[in-house]
Design a protein around this motif. Structure first.
Motif, PDB file in Angstrom:
ATOM      1  N   GLU A  27      -5.506   2.918  -0.110  1.00  0.00           N
ATOM      2  CA  GLU A  27      -5.179   1.752  -0.923  1.00  0.00           C
ATOM      3  C   GLU A  27      -5.681   0.476  -0.259  1.00  0.00           C
ATOM      4  O   GLU A  27      -6.213  -0.417  -0.932  1.00  0.00           O
ATOM      5  CB  GLU A  27      -3.662   1.672  -1.137  1.00  0.00           C
ATOM      6  CG  GLU A  27      -3.057   2.784  -1.964  1.00  0.00           C
ATOM      7  CD  GLU A  27      -3.420   2.699  -3.426  1.00  0.00           C
ATOM      8  OE1 GLU A  27      -3.698   1.572  -3.903  1.00  0.00           O
ATOM      9  OE2 GLU A  27      -3.429   3.740  -4.100  1.00  0.00           O
TER      10      GLU A  27
ATOM     11  N   ALA B 124       0.823  -1.209   0.000  1.00  0.00           N
ATOM     12  CA  ALA B 124       0.000   0.000   0.000  1.00  0.00           C
ATOM     13  C   ALA B 124       0.858   1.261   0.000  1.00  0.00           C
ATOM     14  O   ALA B 124       0.557   2.238  -0.700  1.00  0.00           O
ATOM     15  CB  ALA B 124      -0.924  -0.010   1.222  1.00  0.00           C
TER      16      ALA B 124
ATOM     17  N   ALA C 239       2.435   1.749  -3.453  1.00  0.00           N
ATOM     18  CA  ALA C 239       1.441   2.276  -4.387  1.00  0.00           C
ATOM     19  C   ALA C 239       1.174   3.760  -4.117  1.00  0.00           C
ATOM     20  O   ALA C 239       1.070   4.568  -5.049  1.00  0.00           O
ATOM     21  CB  ALA C 239       0.139   1.479  -4.278  1.00  0.00           C
TER      22      ALA C 239
ATOM     23  N   GLN D  60      -9.489  -0.264  -0.545  1.00  0.00           N
ATOM     24  CA  GLN D  60     -10.061  -0.578  -1.859  1.00  0.00           C
ATOM     25  C   GLN D  60     -10.233  -2.080  -2.043  1.00  0.00           C
ATOM     26  O   GLN D  60      -9.446  -2.852  -1.559  1.00  0.00           O
ATOM     27  CB  GLN D  60      -9.164  -0.012  -2.974  1.00  0.00           C
ATOM     28  CG  GLN D  60      -9.126   1.507  -2.983  1.00  0.00           C
ATOM     29  CD  GLN D  60      -8.187   2.052  -4.056  1.00  0.00           C
ATOM     30  OE1 GLN D  60      -7.537   1.305  -4.794  1.00  0.00           O
ATOM     31  NE2 GLN D  60      -8.097   3.352  -4.126  1.00  0.00           N
TER      32      GLN D  60
END
Length: 209
Positions: free
Chosen positions: A206, A182, A185, A209
């Motif tokens: 992140e 995460a 990203a 999701q």
């Protein structure tokens, strides 16, 4: 040397599958991940690694080349034989394994039967500098960031900031591998100069999701 088999699944066992290739049945040892894709009567292709010993030939089959590459790498580690490598690949797919090594997530590795803390630590320590050389999907490009140099080169946050953000997410109850993924990203989206609080906030997005 057998490198690939394509045929009809004849039978499936606890850790093996028999593939009928034009009337010849090949018994192939597989991870649970690969076995889950095998159904009797269906046509399947397996990437194969052939081990030749004095008294026998053993075939190890994989759903894709990424799993096969990890099998080869894992079996270079002292104390990790073919069966243990298959056990690891049965609980972690190639991308998950890449993230676990990059994040130095020993706990993720101990989910595999037969992998204790010492073996998990050995795997992480010996492979952490090698994961960046594997082409195993999108996670592979994130792996070098754990070393720090690649993060700066890619224009992302430096590794100390990322490490602090990962630690914060781990303290919130997330696994180290998923926290690492995460934050990586989030770092890609935010770019150079992102602070710890920003990485944590976007990392949580992140994860949600």
């Amino acid at each position: 040397m057998i490198a690939k088999l394509t045929g009809v699944v004849d039978s499936v066992g606890t850790d093996w599958v028999v593939v009928d290739v034009n009337g010849v049945g090949y018994q192939v040892a597989c991870s649970n991940r690969t076995l889950s894709r095998m159904a009797v009567g269906e046509r399947r292709a397996l990437v194969v690694e052939t081990f030749i010993r004095d008294d026998r030939i053993t075939l190890y089959g994989f759903a894709d080349s990424g799993e096969r590459d990890w099998f080869r790498l894992l079996t270079t580690i002292q104390g990790v034989g073919s069966r243990l490598a298959l056990s690891i690949l049965g609980v972690l797919d190639p991308d998950q394994l890449t993230r676990a090594i990059a994040a130095q997530d020993k706990t993720a590795l101990t989910r595999a039967d037969g992998v204790g803390p010492k073996v998990a630590a050995r795997i992480v320590n010996e492979l952490k500098d090698k994961v960046g050389n594997l082409t195993l999907g999108a996670s592979a490009s994130a792996a070098p960031a754990a070393g720090g140099k690649a993060a700066a080169a890619a224009g992302g946050p430096d590794n100390m900031v990322m490490a602090d953000a990962v630690s914060a997410l781990v303290n919130l109850g997330y696994g180290r591998s998923e926290a690492f993924g995460a934050v990586v990203a989030a770092g890609r989206k935010l770019g150079d100069g992102a602070g710890v609080s920003e990485l944590i906030r976007h990392g949580l997005k992140e994860l949600s999701q």
